[in-house]
Design an enzyme around this catalytic site. Structure first.
Site, PDB file in Angstrom:
ATOM      1  CG  HIS A 178      -2.065  -1.001   1.080  1.00 56.16           C
ATOM      2  ND1 HIS A 178      -2.865  -1.366   0.059  1.00 56.16           N
ATOM      3  CD2 HIS A 178      -2.420  -2.029   1.975  1.00 56.16           C
ATOM      4  CE1 HIS A 178      -3.322  -2.514   0.347  1.00 56.16           C
ATOM      5  NE2 HIS A 178      -3.084  -3.039   1.595  1.00 56.16           N
TER       6      HIS A 178
ATOM      7  NE  ARG B 231       1.849  -4.831   3.466  1.00 51.79           N
ATOM      8  CZ  ARG B 231       0.445  -4.257   4.140  1.00 51.79           C
ATOM      9  NH1 ARG B 231      -0.080  -5.089   4.725  1.00 51.79           N
ATOM     10  NH2 ARG B 231       0.248  -2.951   3.613  1.00 51.79           N
TER      11      ARG B 231
ATOM     12  CD  GLU C  44      -3.934  -9.412   4.819  1.00 55.12           C
ATOM     13  OE1 GLU C  44      -3.883  -8.290   5.392  1.00 55.12           O
ATOM     14  OE2 GLU C  44      -2.998  -9.716   3.919  1.00 55.12           O
TER      15      GLU C  44
ATOM     16  CG  ASP D 177      -7.267  -6.388   4.432  1.00 51.16           C
ATOM     17  OD1 ASP D 177      -8.021  -5.850   3.709  1.00 51.16           O
ATOM     18  OD2 ASP D 177      -5.894  -5.944   4.063  1.00 51.16           O
TER      19      ASP D 177
END
Length: 264
Positions: A51, A76, A155, A181
């Protein structure tokens, strides 16, 4: 621990069960931002490429800046981008976090990309990693699987159902829970509520399953106070809020202080 000892010993430390690790979380794609936060008492730094807006080139420099400051850097990766996982390890990352690992097959594909034989099929080319570690090719090959970690994110409902099987996959070192999430999944898309009793119940269950499988447990904390609660809950590695939240919080605090003095 400081410097190279902190970096080279990170995987052993997170696997040890001693817990208490707190990491920075950076989505702003500026390697100098990594260096600044790495000067603080974080145990590690995570670059968010899912993100956040890092690319491979900036992330490689960010890893170097973190290591220069004496801190291990994890990344990530974007969803399903296992090719980037091996490239980031080649650049000297101490670990990879993969989002939305929902099945055994996805866990195996992730492990395959991040571990050398016999655990996986990571391709050879760790030039920067060897520069950072000072290891010979032979020594790096012999130790890389143990000195780097592959962390699968849990998640979704599918991931919860498959959690035990995911943890049994050779090459998966630990899990990382994404509470936001997870809360969306548990509410069938009704709301984002990561810090609730319902989510906490699932978090405690996942910690117990990690203990049963000898894997470590990581989680995102929305702020420092929440991170402390999660450490007390039993997580081994927590995020104490994102860079953007910390940046804006610091700015808001400074502005409020200036206005308070002005008005006094």
């Amino acid at each position: 621990m400081t410097g190279a000892t902190t970096i080279d010993g990170f995987a052993k430390r997170i696997r040890s069960g001693e817990g208490g690790l707190i990491s920075a979380w950076i989505g702003i794609p500026d390697p100098l931002f990594v260096n600044h936060l790495a000067q603080e008492a974080f145990d590690a730094v995570v670059l968010d490429m899912q993100h956040g807006v890092w690319d491979i080139g900036s992330a490689a420099v960010g890893i170097g800046q973190g290591r220069l400051a004496g801190k291990p850097v994890l990344a990530r990766i974007p969803l399903g981008d296992f090719a980037s996982a091996s490239r980031l390890l080649d650049a000297g990352a101490s670990g990879i976090i993969a989002p939305m690992i929902n099945s055994v097959s996805e866990a195996k594909a992730f492990a395959k990309a991040t571990k050398y034989l016999p655990l996986g099929e990571r391709s050879w080319g760790p030039t920067l990693a060897m520069n950072h570690t000072g290891l010979s090719a032979t020594k790096y090959l012999a130790t890389a699987n143990e000195q780097t970690v592959a962390i699968a994110m849990i998640e979704t409902r599918a991931a919860l159902d498959a959690a035990d099987e995911i943890m049994r996959v050779d090459g998966i070192d630990g899990i990382f829970v994404g509470p936001s999430d997870l809360s969306i999944a548990l509410s069938d898309g009704a709301n984002v509520a990561p810090d609730t009793a319902q989510v906490d119940g699932v978090l405690k269950h996942l910690i117990a399953r990690c203990r049963a499988h000898g894997k470590f447990a990581c989680v995102f904390g929305s702020n420092g106070e929440r991170a402390g609660e999660l450490l007390k809950m039993g997580f081994d590695f927590v995020i104490a809020g994102a860079d953007t939240q910390q940046l804006r919080s610091g700015a808001a605090t400074a502005i409020a202080a200036a206005r308070r003095v002005q008005a006094s």
